[in-house]
Design a protein around this motif. Structure first.
Motif, PDB file in Angstrom:
ATOM      1  N   LEU A 175      35.548   0.837  14.044  1.00  0.00           N
ATOM      2  CA  LEU A 175      36.968   0.626  14.604  1.00  0.00           C
ATOM      3  C   LEU A 175      37.401   1.730  15.298  1.00  0.00           C
ATOM      4  O   LEU A 175      37.928   1.787  16.497  1.00  0.00           O
ATOM      5  CB  LEU A 175      37.975   0.461  13.223  1.00  0.00           C
ATOM      6  N   LEU A 176      36.921   2.895  14.980  1.00  0.00           N
ATOM      7  CA  LEU A 176      37.202   4.337  15.569  1.00  0.00           C
ATOM      8  C   LEU A 176      36.560   4.372  16.923  1.00  0.00           C
ATOM      9  O   LEU A 176      37.013   4.686  17.894  1.00  0.00           O
ATOM     10  CB  LEU A 176      36.699   5.329  14.606  1.00  0.00           C
ATOM     11  N   THR A 177      35.338   3.694  16.916  1.00  0.00           N
ATOM     12  CA  THR A 177      34.418   3.669  17.970  1.00  0.00           C
ATOM     13  C   THR A 177      35.074   2.779  19.061  1.00  0.00           C
ATOM     14  O   THR A 177      35.194   3.165  20.222  1.00  0.00           O
ATOM     15  CB  THR A 177      33.022   3.247  17.849  1.00  0.00           C
ATOM     16  N   LEU A 178      35.431   1.641  18.483  1.00  0.00           N
ATOM     17  CA  LEU A 178      35.912   0.512  19.461  1.00  0.00           C
ATOM     18  C   LEU A 178      37.287   0.960  20.022  1.00  0.00           C
ATOM     19  O   LEU A 178      37.451   0.869  21.199  1.00  0.00           O
ATOM     20  CB  LEU A 178      36.084  -0.663  18.654  1.00  0.00           C
ATOM     21  N   LEU A 179      38.053   1.404  18.946  1.00  0.00           N
ATOM     22  CA  LEU A 179      39.631   1.636  19.862  1.00  0.00           C
ATOM     23  C   LEU A 179      39.633   3.068  20.629  1.00  0.00           C
ATOM     24  O   LEU A 179      40.145   2.999  21.533  1.00  0.00           O
ATOM     25  CB  LEU A 179      40.446   1.739  18.357  1.00  0.00           C
ATOM     26  N   CYS A 180      38.718   3.951  20.484  1.00  0.00           N
ATOM     27  CA  CYS A 180      38.916   5.230  21.194  1.00  0.00           C
ATOM     28  C   CYS A 180      38.079   5.133  22.464  1.00  0.00           C
ATOM     29  O   CYS A 180      38.435   6.059  23.279  1.00  0.00           O
ATOM     30  CB  CYS A 180      38.394   6.431  20.145  1.00  0.00           C
ATOM     31  N   ARG A 181      37.217   4.011  22.529  1.00  0.00           N
ATOM     32  CA  ARG A 181      36.336   4.069  23.924  1.00  0.00           C
ATOM     33  C   ARG A 181      36.723   2.637  24.582  1.00  0.00           C
ATOM     34  O   ARG A 181      36.828   2.641  25.693  1.00  0.00           O
ATOM     35  CB  ARG A 181      34.913   4.045  23.580  1.00  0.00           C
ATOM     36  N   GLY A 182      36.932   1.593  23.871  1.00  0.00           N
ATOM     37  CA  GLY A 182      36.949   0.403  24.360  1.00  0.00           C
ATOM     38  C   GLY A 182      38.356   0.119  25.267  1.00  0.00           C
ATOM     39  O   GLY A 182      38.617  -0.368  26.164  1.00  0.00           O
TER      40      GLY A 182
ATOM     41  N   LEU B 137      41.119  14.347  22.470  1.00  0.00           N
ATOM     42  CA  LEU B 137      41.113  13.662  21.173  1.00  0.00           C
ATOM     43  C   LEU B 137      40.398  12.376  21.255  1.00  0.00           C
ATOM     44  O   LEU B 137      39.671  12.138  20.035  1.00  0.00           O
ATOM     45  CB  LEU B 137      42.709  13.682  20.748  1.00  0.00           C
ATOM     46  N   LEU B 138      40.511  11.660  22.176  1.00  0.00           N
ATOM     47  CA  LEU B 138      39.926  10.331  21.958  1.00  0.00           C
ATOM     48  C   LEU B 138      38.397  10.253  22.263  1.00  0.00           C
ATOM     49  O   LEU B 138      37.709   9.845  21.567  1.00  0.00           O
ATOM     50  CB  LEU B 138      40.327   9.215  23.153  1.00  0.00           C
ATOM     51  N   PHE B 139      37.915  11.414  22.957  1.00  0.00           N
ATOM     52  CA  PHE B 139      36.395  11.549  23.188  1.00  0.00           C
ATOM     53  C   PHE B 139      35.714  12.149  22.103  1.00  0.00           C
ATOM     54  O   PHE B 139      34.851  11.607  21.365  1.00  0.00           O
ATOM     55  CB  PHE B 139      36.195  12.556  24.225  1.00  0.00           C
ATOM     56  N   THR B 140      36.719  13.149  21.342  1.00  0.00           N
ATOM     57  CA  THR B 140      36.080  13.308  20.083  1.00  0.00           C
ATOM     58  C   THR B 140      36.101  12.384  18.863  1.00  0.00           C
ATOM     59  O   THR B 140      35.221  12.430  18.150  1.00  0.00           O
ATOM     60  CB  THR B 140      37.093  14.766  19.672  1.00  0.00           C
ATOM     61  N   LEU B 141      36.972  11.867  18.761  1.00  0.00           N
ATOM     62  CA  LEU B 141      37.112  10.665  17.692  1.00  0.00           C
ATOM     63  C   LEU B 141      36.067   9.781  17.996  1.00  0.00           C
ATOM     64  O   LEU B 141      35.466   9.276  16.709  1.00  0.00           O
ATOM     65  CB  LEU B 141      38.510  10.005  17.779  1.00  0.00           C
ATOM     66  N   HIS B 142      35.983   9.275  19.229  1.00  0.00           N
ATOM     67  CA  HIS B 142      34.949   8.365  19.466  1.00  0.00           C
ATOM     68  C   HIS B 142      33.409   8.763  18.932  1.00  0.00           C
ATOM     69  O   HIS B 142      32.601   8.197  18.508  1.00  0.00           O
ATOM     70  CB  HIS B 142      34.883   8.034  21.044  1.00  0.00           C
ATOM     71  N   ARG B 143      33.222  10.174  19.303  1.00  0.00           N
ATOM     72  CA  ARG B 143      31.957  10.716  18.883  1.00  0.00           C
ATOM     73  C   ARG B 143      31.621  10.780  17.459  1.00  0.00           C
ATOM     74  O   ARG B 143      30.661  10.588  16.715  1.00  0.00           O
ATOM     75  CB  ARG B 143      31.862  12.243  19.570  1.00  0.00           C
ATOM     76  N   ILE B 144      32.853  11.207  16.902  1.00  0.00           N
ATOM     77  CA  ILE B 144      32.852  11.132  15.186  1.00  0.00           C
ATOM     78  C   ILE B 144      32.551  10.073  14.667  1.00  0.00           C
ATOM     79  O   ILE B 144      31.684   9.657  13.627  1.00  0.00           O
ATOM     80  CB  ILE B 144      34.158  11.837  14.687  1.00  0.00           C
ATOM     81  N   GLY B 145      33.287   8.911  15.223  1.00  0.00           N
ATOM     82  CA  GLY B 145      33.009   7.521  14.947  1.00  0.00           C
ATOM     83  C   GLY B 145      31.533   7.073  14.998  1.00  0.00           C
ATOM     84  O   GLY B 145      30.962   6.516  14.188  1.00  0.00           O
ATOM     85  N   ARG B 146      31.284   7.130  16.153  1.00  0.00           N
ATOM     86  CA  ARG B 146      29.420   7.251  16.727  1.00  0.00           C
ATOM     87  C   ARG B 146      28.740   7.811  15.823  1.00  0.00           C
ATOM     88  O   ARG B 146      27.737   7.214  15.220  1.00  0.00           O
ATOM     89  CB  ARG B 146      29.338   7.547  17.911  1.00  0.00           C
ATOM     90  N   GLY B 147      28.917   9.013  15.399  1.00  0.00           N
ATOM     91  CA  GLY B 147      28.048   9.681  14.317  1.00  0.00           C
ATOM     92  C   GLY B 147      28.226   9.192  12.910  1.00  0.00           C
ATOM     93  O   GLY B 147      27.037   9.085  12.366  1.00  0.00           O
ATOM     94  N   VAL B 148      29.240   8.896  12.426  1.00  0.00           N
ATOM     95  CA  VAL B 148      29.327   8.298  11.093  1.00  0.00           C
ATOM     96  C   VAL B 148      28.824   6.862  10.989  1.00  0.00           C
ATOM     97  O   VAL B 148      27.922   6.616  10.146  1.00  0.00           O
ATOM     98  CB  VAL B 148      31.039   8.207  10.669  1.00  0.00           C
ATOM     99  N   SER B 149      28.786   6.191  12.248  1.00  0.00           N
ATOM    100  CA  SER B 149      28.003   5.203  12.235  1.00  0.00           C
ATOM    101  C   SER B 149      26.504   5.185  11.914  1.00  0.00           C
ATOM    102  O   SER B 149      26.064   4.232  11.262  1.00  0.00           O
ATOM    103  CB  SER B 149      28.419   4.353  13.422  1.00  0.00           C
ATOM    104  N   ILE B 150      26.161   5.982  12.631  1.00  0.00           N
ATOM    105  CA  ILE B 150      24.588   6.542  12.537  1.00  0.00           C
ATOM    106  C   ILE B 150      24.145   6.819  11.103  1.00  0.00           C
ATOM    107  O   ILE B 150      23.334   6.594  10.570  1.00  0.00           O
ATOM    108  CB  ILE B 150      24.297   7.457  13.460  1.00  0.00           C
ATOM    109  N   CYS B 151      25.182   7.873  10.512  1.00  0.00           N
ATOM    110  CA  CYS B 151      24.870   8.348   9.027  1.00  0.00           C
ATOM    111  C   CYS B 151      25.046   7.043   8.074  1.00  0.00           C
ATOM    112  O   CYS B 151      24.220   6.925   7.168  1.00  0.00           O
ATOM    113  CB  CYS B 151      25.994   9.329   8.940  1.00  0.00           C
ATOM    114  N   SER B 152      26.024   6.378   8.313  1.00  0.00           N
ATOM    115  CA  SER B 152      26.171   5.209   7.374  1.00  0.00           C
ATOM    116  C   SER B 152      25.122   4.141   7.299  1.00  0.00           C
ATOM    117  O   SER B 152      24.644   3.808   6.404  1.00  0.00           O
ATOM    118  CB  SER B 152      27.586   4.506   7.590  1.00  0.00           C
TER     119      SER B 152
END
Length: 312
Positions: free
Chosen positions: A55-62, A83-98
């Protein structure tokens, strides 16, 4: 407004809406299971964090790219862009880790039942919460320097040193700094994908050996033949989808890094590819979770019926 920009905007909007609805439905599903008292699996916690990261990745980039595709340029402030770029990167990183944790945990779960593996399974189940929350912290620390590479107001910096993303701009530094920054961001992703592929290969090997053993045995109920086998195949499908779209996304990210002034089509395509996994992954998980929901609701109804019969 060009017809191509409208088309890109509609595609990005459709992907974002479908992805948000799918992830929100799956998150609501887990909330229903929680409040109805249904016992959930250890992997469900990882999946819940994966959904939040999606959700974080989609909302902050889409959403910003969709707005920019409809010719609304630089509508965010400098702080908003960072803020949006950083949140998108965090969401993308957590997606990889998860996804990595999910594949490793499932590989341990279906592995051989000797004492050494049994001890590792117990420890993994015990500390799985800590691993999930640690992934958020690590992704936050790794991407803490990302805001220095993003600017919201293009006119505030030399035009030739900026890279246009439609709603924000990327700030260029010297070659050494950019290379170190790219290596820092890519190294954790490469480690995660490597672990993911190792765990997936282990699961495929375990399932193959089990299938060979079952060819010589009469069909019986096996712990790998029903729920765990289906769960493992679902996770393998999830990991395969992730690796596919992540590889494509990396190719486009390299193109964006190499090309000094990327055109709007390349930027939009990179965004579309990056959003494919967050948008598709909840639908890959829904069939398995639908079966779990039916079993759980049946168990709840049986429990309520037993209570009523005892009170009569």
């Amino acid at each position: 407004m060009a017809a191509s920009e409208v088309t890109v905007g509609i595609i990005l909007l459709s992907q974002t809406v479908v992805g948000v609805l799918g992830n929100s439905s799956l998150l609501l599903h887990y909330l229903v299971l929680y409040f109805t008292g249904c016992r959930v699996r250890h992997t469900d916690l990882i999946l819940q964090h994966l959904i939040v990261a999606n959700l974080l990745t989609l909302l902050c980039r889409g959403i910003p790219h969709t707005v920019a595709a409809f010719s609304v340029k630089y509508f965010l402030s400098d702080i908003g862009c960072k803020l949006l770029f950083t949140l998108h990167r965090i969401g993308r990183g957590v997606s990889i880790c998860s996804t990595c944790l999910l594949s490793i945990f499932q590989a341990l779960k279906i592995s051989s039942g000797n004492s050494r593996w049994a001890e590792i399974k117990v420890k993994a189940s015990k500390y799985i919460d800590s691993f999930v929350y640690l992934s958020w912290i690590l992704c936050l620390l790794v991407n803490a320097i990302f805001p220095m590479y993003v600017s919201g107001n293009r006119s505030s910096t030399n035009f030739t040193s900026m890279k246009d993303f439609g709603y924000c701009s990327g700030v260029r530094h010297d070659t050494t700094t950019d290379s170190l920054f790219a290596a820092l961001l890519s190294f954790p992703d490469a480690v995660g994908v490597g672990l993911m592929l190792w765990a997936s290969s282990s699961m495929v090997l375990i399932l193959h050996r089990h299938k060979q053993r079952m060819q010589h045995v009469h069909k019986t109920s096996s712990f790998r033949s029903s729920p765990e086998s289906r769960a493992t195949k679902t996770i393998l499908l999830l990991v395969s989808t992730f690796v596919l779209f992540y590889s494509l996304s990396c190719i486009f990210q390299i193109c964006l890094a190499v090309i000094y002034h990327p055109n709007r089509f390349l930027v939009s395509t990179a965004t579309l590819v990056a959003g494919c996994f967050p948008a598709i992954s909840p639908f890959l998980l829904m069939s398995r979770d639908a079966n779990t929901s039916r079993l759980c609701l049946t168990w709840i109804r049986i429990g309520k019926t037993s209570d009523i019969m005892r009170n009569m």
